[in-house]
Design a protein around this motif. Structure first.
Motif, PDB file in Angstrom:
ATOM      1  N   GLU A   1     -35.032 -17.861 -31.621  1.00 63.10           N
ATOM      2  CA  GLU A   1     -33.956 -18.615 -32.266  1.00 63.10           C
ATOM      3  C   GLU A   1     -34.434 -19.222 -33.571  1.00 63.10           C
ATOM      4  OE1 GLU A   1     -30.832 -20.928 -29.991  1.00 63.10           O
ATOM      5  OE2 GLU A   1     -32.039 -22.579 -30.799  1.00 63.10           O
ATOM      6  N   LEU A   2     -33.590 -19.134 -34.597  1.00 60.54           N
ATOM      7  CA  LEU A   2     -33.892 -19.711 -35.897  1.00 60.54           C
ATOM      8  C   LEU A   2     -33.085 -20.969 -36.175  1.00 60.54           C
ATOM      9  CD1 LEU A   2     -33.879 -16.419 -38.030  1.00 60.54           C
ATOM     10  CD2 LEU A   2     -35.863 -17.573 -37.011  1.00 60.54           C
ATOM     11  N   LEU A   3     -31.824 -20.970 -35.730  1.00 59.38           N
ATOM     12  CA  LEU A   3     -30.934 -22.085 -36.044  1.00 59.38           C
ATOM     13  C   LEU A   3     -29.812 -22.126 -35.025  1.00 59.38           C
ATOM     14  CD1 LEU A   3     -29.871 -24.276 -38.104  1.00 59.38           C
ATOM     15  CD2 LEU A   3     -28.614 -22.396 -39.208  1.00 59.38           C
ATOM     16  N   ARG A   4     -29.444 -23.342 -34.622  1.00 63.12           N
ATOM     17  CA  ARG A   4     -28.309 -23.499 -33.720  1.00 63.12           C
ATOM     18  C   ARG A   4     -27.462 -24.673 -34.219  1.00 63.12           C
ATOM     19  NH1 ARG A   4     -27.151 -22.443 -28.137  1.00 63.12           N
ATOM     20  NH2 ARG A   4     -29.260 -21.589 -27.868  1.00 63.12           N
ATOM     21  N   LEU A   5     -26.203 -24.375 -34.515  1.00 68.41           N
ATOM     22  CA  LEU A   5     -25.262 -25.397 -34.946  1.00 68.41           C
ATOM     23  C   LEU A   5     -24.330 -25.734 -33.797  1.00 68.41           C
ATOM     24  CD1 LEU A   5     -24.360 -23.834 -38.419  1.00 68.41           C
ATOM     25  CD2 LEU A   5     -25.963 -25.709 -37.982  1.00 68.41           C
TER      26      LEU A   5
END
Length: 206
Positions: free
Chosen positions: A69-73
């Motif tokens: 995972e790189l980014l979670r909004l």
């Protein structure tokens, strides 16, 4: 080989085959192999079927690879992105309906072939040039909506980013390839349409 690169190359292979099958050389080979009428009756439906099947295979393959995972909004932002994606998918559905679902999927030609009716002889599987509905704003509304759906993603992984980049590149190159084919099919009518209508994004008010 890193998993993101595998995803990128796998989708690149899918995209290359997708474009190759639409080339004039492939079409000529198909007509020589099964006959002109059979090919023109079956090609579009078979093309759509193989595209869906190979895309499903790609999805299974990509999901089997290690990822990070790189980014979670979250929250309102994530909800807004999902709403934007659903709108983009609905817009794609409108584009398909405007072209004619049966024509787009190749079912109309297949039905005409089975009934023994004459088939169009101009290579335009989708029928007459459509310049109304969503096509009055941009030349490739499905591709534009596809780009929106691709990037309206609240959770980014390394493999997902590789896929989004590869798919975006393909949509751009695919639009170039498609325009060459449409120019061959529709000639001056498409040339005038291309000069008056932007590729992906509508122009602002003058």
């Amino acid at each position: 080989m890193p998993p993101p690169l595998r995803v990128f190359l796998a989708f690149g292979a899918y995209a290359a085959l997708h474009s190759l099958l639409l080339s004039e050389g492939a079409r000529a080979a198909g007509e020589a192999l099964v006959g002109r009428r059979v090919f023109r009756g079956w090609f579009r439906a078979a093309y759509v079927a193989q595209a869906v099947a190979l895309l499903a295979w790609f999805a299974v393959y990509a999901a089997s690879l290690p990822d990070r995972e790189l980014l979670r909004l979250g929250g309102v932002v994530a909800g807004g992105l999902w709403a934007l994606r659903l709108l983009a998918l609905a817009f794609i559905g409108w584009c398909v309906a405007r072209l004619g679902t049966g024509s787009f999927l190749g079912l109309s030609r297949l039905a005409a072939w089975r009934r023994g009716e004459p088939l169009p002889d101009d290579g335009a599987e989708a029928g007459p040039l459509v310049v109304s509905g969503p096509y009055r704003w941009v030349r490739h509304p499905m591709y534009a909506a596809g780009l929106v759906a691709l990037w309206a993603e609240p959770r980014w992984t390394a493999n997902g980013l590789a896929f989004a980049v590869a798919a975006s590149l393909y949509l751009w190159l695919g639009s170039v390839h498609e325009e060459r084919r449409l120019l061959t099919v529709y000639g001056a009518a498409y040339r005038r349409y291309r000069e008056a209508t932007p590729r992906f994004w509508p122009r602002g008010p003058a």
